[in-house]
Design an enzyme around this catalytic site. Structure first.
Site, short mmCIF file in Angstrom:
data_model
loop_
_atom_site.label_atom_id
_atom_site.label_comp_id
_atom_site.label_asym_id
_atom_site.label_seq_id
_atom_site.Cartn_x
_atom_site.Cartn_y
_atom_site.Cartn_z
N LYS A 69 0.85 -1.18 0.00
CA LYS A 69 0.00 0.00 0.00
C LYS A 69 0.89 1.24 0.00
CE LYS A 69 -3.76 2.18 2.66
NZ LYS A 69 -4.69 2.01 3.79
N SER A 125 -9.18 3.12 2.90
CA SER A 125 -8.13 3.75 2.14
C SER A 125 -7.24 2.75 1.38
CB SER A 125 -7.25 4.59 3.08
OG SER A 125 -6.60 3.77 4.05
N SER A 163 -10.09 0.56 6.90
CA SER A 163 -9.43 0.77 5.61
C SER A 163 -9.00 -0.51 4.89
CB SER A 163 -8.22 1.69 5.77
OG SER A 163 -8.65 3.00 6.00
#
Length: 483
Positions: free
Chosen positions: A68, A144, A168
């Protein structure tokens, strides 16, 4: 193949490790123009690492992985956090979480798209543009960890790393038809740059497509770090073994289909949970509908206090690095407002908030004296469209004048502009504040063709039961994934 299949195929000589990495890059070439899931590639280094890989029996020996693009640092690679202010920033060190991923045998092939500093439940940073959902490109994959979800759902990689500070991992898992586990606070590696991660609310892990990959990854990552502020005992003989074992006793499942903050919940989300309840009952598992014992609205306000305080602290460090003050022009408007709220917080605000989290944790632990797990929808709705208006024009007008507001007004403004976003995803944040493990399972697809997950929340330290329940749903072919 899932990730364990890939590793075994490589080890048995059925698949070439280098060719497997090349195949992932070919998929990026084919799909990323539409998905915008991957923001950075490292072709040359990844292929070199694959060529020189030494098989020492790692569980994921040679499997391609995407990190990520937020809070997961690999030395020499971009470390932007989805922010224009940090677009030229590169990681000086590899953090402990990424080190453990590499030790588990993964080969990092790039980074995934994220909203600026991970503040949103969708992924649409000004720096990189919006990520798209493989189920329907007009919709968001969530946030996210949206880029990671998009990449896994599309089959670019079998596992992509994510982190979860308020849902997230689980929110994009729900929106994108994946398995999303948030482990217990203290379960996985942290440090050396950030030890607490939103005061323990934020946890690194991954988005996956199989329970056994999820369990094996947790086995590879679980650790006791003496330097870390939160500790969780190791689980032996391991999560992969426990996930395949029968339940030792008759399971008791509490469930709720009501929003913890009093907002509306879609019929899809309610149906997803009630279908899961019917399935559990058919397996001889006892279920009971309950009322959430926590004050969800009070907890969300405390959550925004921690978000704001941590953001103010973060920008103080950034200012020291860039040797100047940051301005509204350096960041997106949502970030600016959260930052401005943090500047007016007191130590008393912060102390009261952390005490409230501890109290909530104790209340939830008491719940598990009568139940083994707690079931809710993961999200209250399926994914929003890419351009859906999640902040009203009236709120945007206020946000542009945030510096004219006082402390309470700034905090109220955060709650106001997040109201529509929170309506979509009110179920995930509480487990971050209490430190409990929680998993989203892909068991439902709406009539609009989009997935919606169900969430099981466990007692602290008990990911094993969550994984065993996931295994039960998986064995009975209830998972709905994109093929």
């Amino acid at each position: 193949m899932d990730a364990l299949d890939m590793s075994e195929a490589i080890r048995n000589g059925k698949v070439d490790r280098v060719e497997l990495i090349k195949e992932s890059y070919q998929k990026i070439d084919q799909l990323n123009g539409k998905l915008n899931a991957v923001i950075k590639r490292r072709d040359e280094r990844a292929l070199e690492e694959a060529q020189n890989f030494v098989d020492r029996g790692q569980p994921f020996a040679g499997v391609p992985l995407l990190l990520k693009g937020l809070g997961q640092s690999l030395a020499g690679e971009p470390d932007t956090n989805g922010s224009r202010l940090l677009k030229d920033n590169y990681a000086q060190k590899t953090d402990n979480f990424v080190k453990c991923l590499k030790e588990a045998g993964f080969i990092v092939i790039g980074q995934t798209n994220v909203p600026e500093f991970g503040f949103k439940n969708i992924t649409d940073p000004v720096l990189y543009g919006a990520a798209h959902n493989p189920w329907n490109l007009q919709y968001s994959p969530g946030g996210s960890s949206g880029g990671s979800a998009s990449a896994v759902a599309a089959g670019i990689v079998p596992i992509a790393a994510g982190n979860d500070g308020g849902g997230s991992i689980r929110i994009p898992a729900s929106f994108s038809g994946l398995i999303g586990l948030k482990p217990t606070r203290g379960r996985v590696p942290v440090g050396p740059a950030s030890w607490r991660g939103w005061q323990g609310a934020a946890i690194n892990f991954a988005l996956t497509k199989s329970i056994r990959d999820t369990a094996a990854l947790l086995d590879a990552l679980q650790i006791v770090q003496p330097a870390a502020p939160f500790q969780t005992p190791l689980i032996k003989p391991g999560f992969l073994v426990k996930a395949e074992q029968p339940f030792k006793q008759k399971l008791r499942v509490a469930y709720s289909i009501e929003s913890p903050v009093g907002s509306e919940v879609s019929n899809d989300a309610k149906t997803a949970v009630l279908e899961a309840v019917d399935f559990l009952n058919s397996q001889g598992i006892q279920t009971e509908e309950i009322k959430n014992p926590l004050n969800g609205s009070e907890l969300m306000r405390s959550y925004y206090i921690v978000n704001s305080g941590e953001t103010a602290s973060m920008f103080e460090k950034i200012e020291q690095q860039i040797n100047r003050r940051v301005t509204a022009a350096d960041m997106e408007l949502t970030t600016w407002v959260i930052y401005q709220a943090g500047l007016l917080l007191s130590a008393k605000d912060y102390s009261k908030t952390l005490s409230l989290w501890d109290e909530a944790s104790a209340i939830m632990d008491h719940l598990y004296e009568n139940y083994d797990v707690y079931l809710t929808p993961t999200t209250a709705y399926t994914a929003p469209k890419i351009n859906e208006e999640l902040i009203t024009p009236a709120s945007i007008e206020k946000m542009q004048h945030v510096t004219e507001l006082g402390r309470t007004e700034r905090l109220n403004l955060i709650a106001e502009f997040f109201e529509r976003s929170l309506k979509l995803t009110p179920f995930t944040q509480q487990a971050n504040m209490t430190g409990q493990p929680a998993i989203s399972l892909p068991t439902f697809v709406s009539k609009n063709g989009l997935p919606l997950g169900i969430q099981f929340i466990g007692r602290k330290g008990d990911e094993s039961t969550l994984l065993r329940i996931g295994q039960l749903f998986e064995e009975e072919n209830t998972f709905k994934m994109l093929h």
